[in-house]
Design a protein around this motif. Structure first.
Motif, PDB file in Angstrom:
ATOM      1  N   PHE A 146      -6.021   0.155   3.949  1.00  0.00           N
ATOM      2  CA  PHE A 146      -4.607   0.515   3.812  1.00  0.00           C
ATOM      3  C   PHE A 146      -3.800  -0.260   4.840  1.00  0.00           C
ATOM      4  CE2 PHE A 146      -0.706   2.775   3.914  1.00  0.00           C
ATOM      5  CZ  PHE A 146      -0.616   3.501   2.735  1.00  0.00           C
ATOM      6  N   GLN A 162      -8.408  -3.680  -4.967  1.00  0.00           N
ATOM      7  CA  GLN A 162      -8.483  -2.699  -3.876  1.00  0.00           C
ATOM      8  C   GLN A 162      -8.146  -1.301  -4.359  1.00  0.00           C
ATOM      9  OE1 GLN A 162      -6.078  -3.490  -0.445  1.00  0.00           O
ATOM     10  NE2 GLN A 162      -7.143  -5.429  -0.111  1.00  0.00           N
ATOM     11  N   LEU A 163      -7.143  -1.234  -5.222  1.00  0.00           N
ATOM     12  CA  LEU A 163      -6.743   0.064  -5.740  1.00  0.00           C
ATOM     13  C   LEU A 163      -7.883   0.667  -6.555  1.00  0.00           C
ATOM     14  CD1 LEU A 163      -4.485   2.180  -6.137  1.00  0.00           C
ATOM     15  CD2 LEU A 163      -3.819   0.929  -8.180  1.00  0.00           C
ATOM     16  N   LYS A 185     -10.938   0.197  -6.088  1.00  0.00           N
ATOM     17  CA  LYS A 185     -11.933   0.660  -5.132  1.00  0.00           C
ATOM     18  C   LYS A 185     -11.540   2.037  -4.576  1.00  0.00           C
ATOM     19  CE  LYS A 185     -14.228  -1.491  -1.269  1.00  0.00           C
ATOM     20  NZ  LYS A 185     -14.074  -2.520  -0.248  1.00  0.00           N
ATOM     21  N   ARG A 186     -10.247   2.164  -4.292  1.00  0.00           N
ATOM     22  CA  ARG A 186      -9.761   3.403  -3.714  1.00  0.00           C
ATOM     23  C   ARG A 186      -9.864   4.561  -4.711  1.00  0.00           C
ATOM     24  NH1 ARG A 186      -4.142   2.096  -1.442  1.00  0.00           N
ATOM     25  NH2 ARG A 186      -5.210   0.279  -0.568  1.00  0.00           N
ATOM     26  N   THR A 187      -9.898   4.220  -5.989  1.00  0.00           N
ATOM     27  CA  THR A 187      -9.998   5.292  -6.981  1.00  0.00           C
ATOM     28  C   THR A 187     -11.449   5.517  -7.393  1.00  0.00           C
ATOM     29  OG1 THR A 187      -9.557   3.665  -8.724  1.00  0.00           O
ATOM     30  CG2 THR A 187      -7.681   4.940  -7.943  1.00  0.00           C
ATOM     31  N   THR A 241      -1.917   8.335 -11.399  1.00  0.00           N
ATOM     32  CA  THR A 241      -2.436   7.354 -10.447  1.00  0.00           C
ATOM     33  C   THR A 241      -3.685   6.693 -11.017  1.00  0.00           C
ATOM     34  OG1 THR A 241      -1.581   8.631  -8.601  1.00  0.00           O
ATOM     35  CG2 THR A 241      -3.324   7.064  -8.108  1.00  0.00           C
ATOM     36  N   LEU A 248      -0.795  10.366  -2.070  1.00  0.00           N
ATOM     37  CA  LEU A 248      -1.685  11.371  -2.655  1.00  0.00           C
ATOM     38  C   LEU A 248      -3.140  10.901  -2.595  1.00  0.00           C
ATOM     39  CD1 LEU A 248      -1.963  14.112  -4.096  1.00  0.00           C
ATOM     40  CD2 LEU A 248      -1.830  12.882  -6.262  1.00  0.00           C
ATOM     41  N   LEU A 297      -1.893  12.694  -9.767  1.00  0.00           N
ATOM     42  CA  LEU A 297      -3.261  12.171  -9.668  1.00  0.00           C
ATOM     43  C   LEU A 297      -3.692  11.532 -10.991  1.00  0.00           C
ATOM     44  CD1 LEU A 297      -5.798  11.922  -7.870  1.00  0.00           C
ATOM     45  CD2 LEU A 297      -6.572  14.088  -8.810  1.00  0.00           C
ATOM     46  N   ASP A 318       0.818  -1.213   0.000  1.00  0.00           N
ATOM     47  CA  ASP A 318       0.000   0.000   0.000  1.00  0.00           C
ATOM     48  C   ASP A 318       0.850   1.260   0.000  1.00  0.00           C
ATOM     49  OD1 ASP A 318      -2.532  -1.021  -0.227  1.00  0.00           O
ATOM     50  OD2 ASP A 318      -2.757  -1.366   1.915  1.00  0.00           O
ATOM     51  N   LEU A 370     -15.401  12.424  -7.505  1.00  0.00           N
ATOM     52  CA  LEU A 370     -14.796  13.754  -7.597  1.00  0.00           C
ATOM     53  C   LEU A 370     -13.326  13.644  -8.023  1.00  0.00           C
ATOM     54  CD1 LEU A 370     -15.055  16.830  -7.073  1.00  0.00           C
ATOM     55  CD2 LEU A 370     -14.154  16.365  -4.793  1.00  0.00           C
ATOM     56  N   LEU A 371     -12.620  12.726  -7.393  1.00  0.00           N
ATOM     57  CA  LEU A 371     -11.199  12.559  -7.732  1.00  0.00           C
ATOM     58  C   LEU A 371     -11.058  12.062  -9.167  1.00  0.00           C
ATOM     59  CD1 LEU A 371      -9.539  11.097  -4.503  1.00  0.00           C
ATOM     60  CD2 LEU A 371      -9.957  13.460  -5.160  1.00  0.00           C
ATOM     61  N   ASN A 417     -13.749   7.307  -5.889  1.00  0.00           N
ATOM     62  CA  ASN A 417     -14.259   8.636  -5.554  1.00  0.00           C
ATOM     63  C   ASN A 417     -14.524   9.434  -6.841  1.00  0.00           C
ATOM     64  OD1 ASN A 417     -14.411  11.337  -4.796  1.00  0.00           O
ATOM     65  ND2 ASN A 417     -13.078  11.036  -3.015  1.00  0.00           N
TER      66      ASN A 417
END
Lengths: 397, 457
Positions: B369, A182-183, A185-187, A217, B351, A214, A161, A191-192, A189
């Motif tokens: 995490f 998982q990644l 999922k984390r992306t 990423t 980030l 960003l 991570d 708005l991001l 959002n």
């Protein structure tokens, strides 16, 4: 080879719907790069692996005198040479060794060794002198050097991570991902996701850097997620986090992913007390993982393009302590595994236990000679600038 | 107003809403005077927990390991207290910010909470005083003495670690001394040690009273003399000013300004407070090119969010998780060179965590995490966790309720940002469409705090 062509095609087919246009544009080029490119896999043993109980000098009396209750008995050792053998937990490595896929470099270290985990790991990551503090890692500086085929953020990928110092350059950094799903999922959002498309027109340098990071990423997260679906390995790996990471790497390599460097860690080697069970449990995970990994790559004819380096921040004291463990030491052995090893077997002689420095092994090979060799002969870059001074290349590849 | 925001973000950690409303129209001069007046009334920070466990030679290995583990945990709790103190409106933001700077400068890994806290209080005491007093206090600080092995620095077997870092990182910088200067300086600091209670002690028995040759001069120097001689060199003033400038003003230096400040700093006998006052009241400090150019450190980000948002964590260990995952654990810098800062804070992992943080906090969303594992065996390592927190936005709600969206966004960004960014109205219209006003304002807040510009100060 036919299989690989098929994989490439399916990689393109499956990714074409999902990925942003600008990424698609350079895809065919990427595939060509990675086809001809070599892959480097770094395995880090965190905590200071006891090298003497890993590669055992089973004919050495001094070893047995210093470790009355911790030495691996000569009967148990996997005898791969007449002086040195593997800890029985490394049994799975024997076939790799016998097939000439493995080179063991003994007595690797650096001048004025530091016995703190953090500091010594820093030194290995940054390739600094022991009294020098660098804020960039050796692989990060490789990325900074405009290396060929590492335009994408995921050119150097850590299976974790968080990102290790080794992969941080001044201008460019590697990419951390423990699991593509998982990644993803984390992306999630929204708005991001939107902001990731807004990377133009930022004047302030650091703001522009944040937006660019960003954007990268997000595009790499999409790309890796798609890549992770291209090839499903049928090889059986140990059911541990480490085994899962190796499987993930093998799948990505087999899918012809545009990643040149993979970085993965195995932790828990700080064995001050009751060392045996703990260390052997980890070594077994490692050896069985490696065996599976190597056979997986071999199946797809990828082993010749892959080099795996395994290191730890230091070895341990020759003499065992009072808690059936060992304390922090200095020089250690280092493993190189791959299909293109030029000097398989033991690269050099084992440690000289009759000549110690305050109870610790004296290094004979600077680890930066190993790095220089990899940078020069494997990654085709300029080791002198990346390591800030010249280190002679070795001939294990 | 923009100047006040800029000042308070650089000299502190931003402003609480009430403070901002009171001070946003102040002149820079008035605000600077107030910052320095607050800093004069500083207090020492108490230990979080009063237990103090040291390992003693008579302990078994297992007991020692247990004691160390306990202490590491206390150090971590102490770091949480410090972050809360940075965010507190009762404390001096300038003093805490200066202390954070010096903590990164005299970077030291503290093994016990007592040592960590004592060192921090020592730094606070001299943070805006004379640099010489600060250096001397650090040279006598037990945590630093242990970290840089001055315990082992003895006449018959000198240890050069402290002497080397004193010159290379703490005072004059590379290229201004020889290896022999280091050897001689190390001799002068022999016997500067600490006892089991964590106090400084001078051990005459192991001190080298002989003649030393340092910077071309010869005499029976001790550590204090060495520090004096280092500070006699103008290069030291230049080295420190440059570091302060890069931290408080801009990582891209203006050599003319640095030269000028270095002269003043040297001529004032290294008066740190006077230097900072010059910086914060200079016109160049408020030019566009120096505003909003610094990437907040993880601790600045956390303290700033606590300050402007009234975040109440259900479990304050969330602040430990964030320190670790974002890469800045107080009392545990990566090495004696401190945190490299700026772009170094940011990679794809940190980030994403930084930008997702507002959503995690406001929605109690699950954070997936895994922290990097420790070196020891059998660490439990939680993969998912929730940063359960109450974020009280009632004050912000009353500030902007009933206003048009554009105006709401303007007011909120004027308050929240060191340098308000360009905001896309359609984006926020999309986000808030069909929501009640309270929901809409919360969504605006999350949106604004998720902008990469919020990472800047």
């Amino acid at each position: 080879m036919k299989r690989r062509k098929f994989l490439q095609k399916s990689a393109l087919a499956s990714t074409s719907i999902m990925i942003p246009a600008f990424l698609k544009a350079y895809q065919p080029q990427q595939l060509q790069n990675s086809r001809s490119g070599k892959v480097l896999v770094i395995v880090q043993f965190s905590g200071g692996n006891d090298g003497l109980n890993t590669v055992v000098p089973f004919r050495n009396d001094i070893y047995y005198q210093n470790r009355p209750s911790l030495a691996v008995s000569a009967d148990d050792v996997v005898k791969v040479s007449d002086q040195l053998g593997f800890n029985p937990a490394l049994q799975a490595l024997q076939s790799l060794y016998d097939d000439g896929l493995m080179s063991v470099v003994n007595n690797v270290g650096y001048p004025n060794p530091d016995r703190s985990h953090f500091r010594s790991m820093d030194i290995w990551h940054t390739a600094s002198e022991s009294n020098e503090y660098l804020s960039t890692g050796w692989l990060g500086r490789y990325l900074d050097s405009n290396c060929q085929g590492c335009e994408a953020a995921h050119s150097a990928l850590e299976l974790d991570d968080g990102l290790s110092l080794a992969l941080k350059g001044a201008q460019r950094k590697g990419y951390a991902m423990s699991d593509p799903r998982q990644l993803k999922k984390r992306t999630n959002n929204p708005l991001l996701k939107h902001l990731a498309t807004q990377s133009d027109h930022h004047e302030e340098e650091n703001v522009a850097y944040l937006y660019k990071t960003l954007a990268n990423t997000y595009s790499s997260a999409d790309y890796l997620f798609e890549q992770s679906k291209v090839y499903r390995s049928t090889t059986t790996y140990p059911v541990t986090a480490f085994g899962k990471n190796l499987k993930q790497i093998a799948e990505l390599i087999s899918a012809d992913t545009d990643t040149r460097i993979y970085y993965v860690s195995l932790s828990g080697f700080d064995t001050h007390a009751n060392q045996r069970n703990q260390q052997e449990r980890l070594l077994k995970q490692y050896a069985e993982g490696m065996k599976a990994f190597v056979s997986d790559l071999k199946k797809n004819d990828l082993l010749n393009d892959t080099l795996i380096m395994t290191f730890s921040e230091f070895g341990r004291r020759v003499k065992q302590n009072a808690s059936r463990g060992t304390d922090h030491g200095t020089a250690n052995n280092l493993f190189l595994i791959g299909g293109d090893i030029k000097r398989p077997g033991f690269y050099n002689e084992g440690p000289d236990l009759s000549k110690l420095d305050k109870g610790d092994l004296i290094y004979k090979v600077d680890f930066r000679n190993v790095y220089a060799t990899i940078l020069d002969k494997w990654l085709g870059s300029q080791p002198n600038t990346i390591l800030n001074k010249p280190f002679r290349s070795m001939d294990f590849i | 107003m923009e100047n006040i925001n800029h000042l308070y973000w650089r000299a502190g950690f931003g402003l609480g809403l009430q403070e901002w409303q009171d001070k946003k129209n102040w002149s820079v001069q008035r605000a600077v005077d107030h910052l320095f007046a607050q800093a004069k009334q500083h207090s020492q920070q108490a230990l979080t927990k009063d237990t103090f466990a040291v390992t003693t030679p008579s302990m078994s290995d297992a007991q020692k390991a247990e004691t160390r583990k306990k202490e590491r945990r206390l150090v971590v709790l102490q770091s949480v207290d410090w972050i809360k103190r940075m965010a507190s409106t009762e404390e001096s933001p300038l003093l805490e910010k200066m202390s954070l700077f010096w903590h990164g400068h005299f970077a030291c890994q503290s093994k016990t909470s007592l040592l960590a806290n004592n060192q921090l209080n020592t730094i606070r005491q001299h943070a805006l005083g004379h640099f010489k007093d600060l250096v001397l206090a650090i040279a006598r600080d037990p945590s630093m003495i242990r970290f840089l092995n001055n315990q082992q620095n003895k006449k018959l077997k000198p240890n050069e670690n402290f002497a080397r870092e004193l010159m290379e990182l703490f005072t004059i910088g590379r290229g201004n001394y020889t290896e022999n200067d280091i050897k001689e300086a190390a001799r002068a600091f022999t016997g500067w040690s600490s006892n089991l209670k964590g106090e400084f002690v001078f051990r005459p028995g192991v001190h080298d009273y002989g003649r030393k040759t340092f910077f071309g001069k010869s005499g029976r120097f001790d550590g204090t003399d060495i520090i004096d001689m280092i500070l006699e060199k103008r290069e030291t003033a230049h080295f420190i000013v440059k570091k302060i400038y890069r931290y408080f003003v801009n990582e891209k230096v203006d050599e003319e300004v640095i030269d000028d400040l270095s002269r003043q700093f040297y001529d004032s006998s290294y008066d740190i407070g006077a230097l900072m006052r010059v910086i914060f009241t200079s016109d160049w400090f408020y030019t566009e090119k120096n505003k909003g150019t610094k990437i907040k450190s993880p601790v600045e980000l956390m303290a700033g969010m606590l300050k402007s948002l009234h975040i109440d964590f259900e479990n304050e260990l969330a602040l430990v998780f964030l320190q670790k995952s974002l890469g800045q654990s107080l009392f545990n810098p990566p090495n004696v060179a401190g945190w490299p800062g700026n772009k170094n804070w940011v990679d794809n992992s940190t980030l994403l965590l930084r930008l997702n943080l507002p959503a995690y906090l406001f929605n109690s969303q699950e954070v997936n995490f895994k922290l990097k594992e420790e070196f020891e065996a059998k660490q439990k390592n939680k993969v998912t966790r929730r940063l359960l927190a109450k974020v009280d936005i009632s004050q912000l709600y009353s500030l902007v309720k009933g206003k048009a969206l554009q105006e709401q966004l303007d007011i909120l960004s004027q308050y929240l940002f060191a340098q308000p960014p360009t905001i896309s109205l359609p984006l926020f219209q999309r986000i808030t469409r069909g929501k009640t006003e309270e929901e809409a304002i919360q969504l605006q807040l999350v949106g604004l705090l998720s902008l990469p510009e919020y990472q800047m100060c």
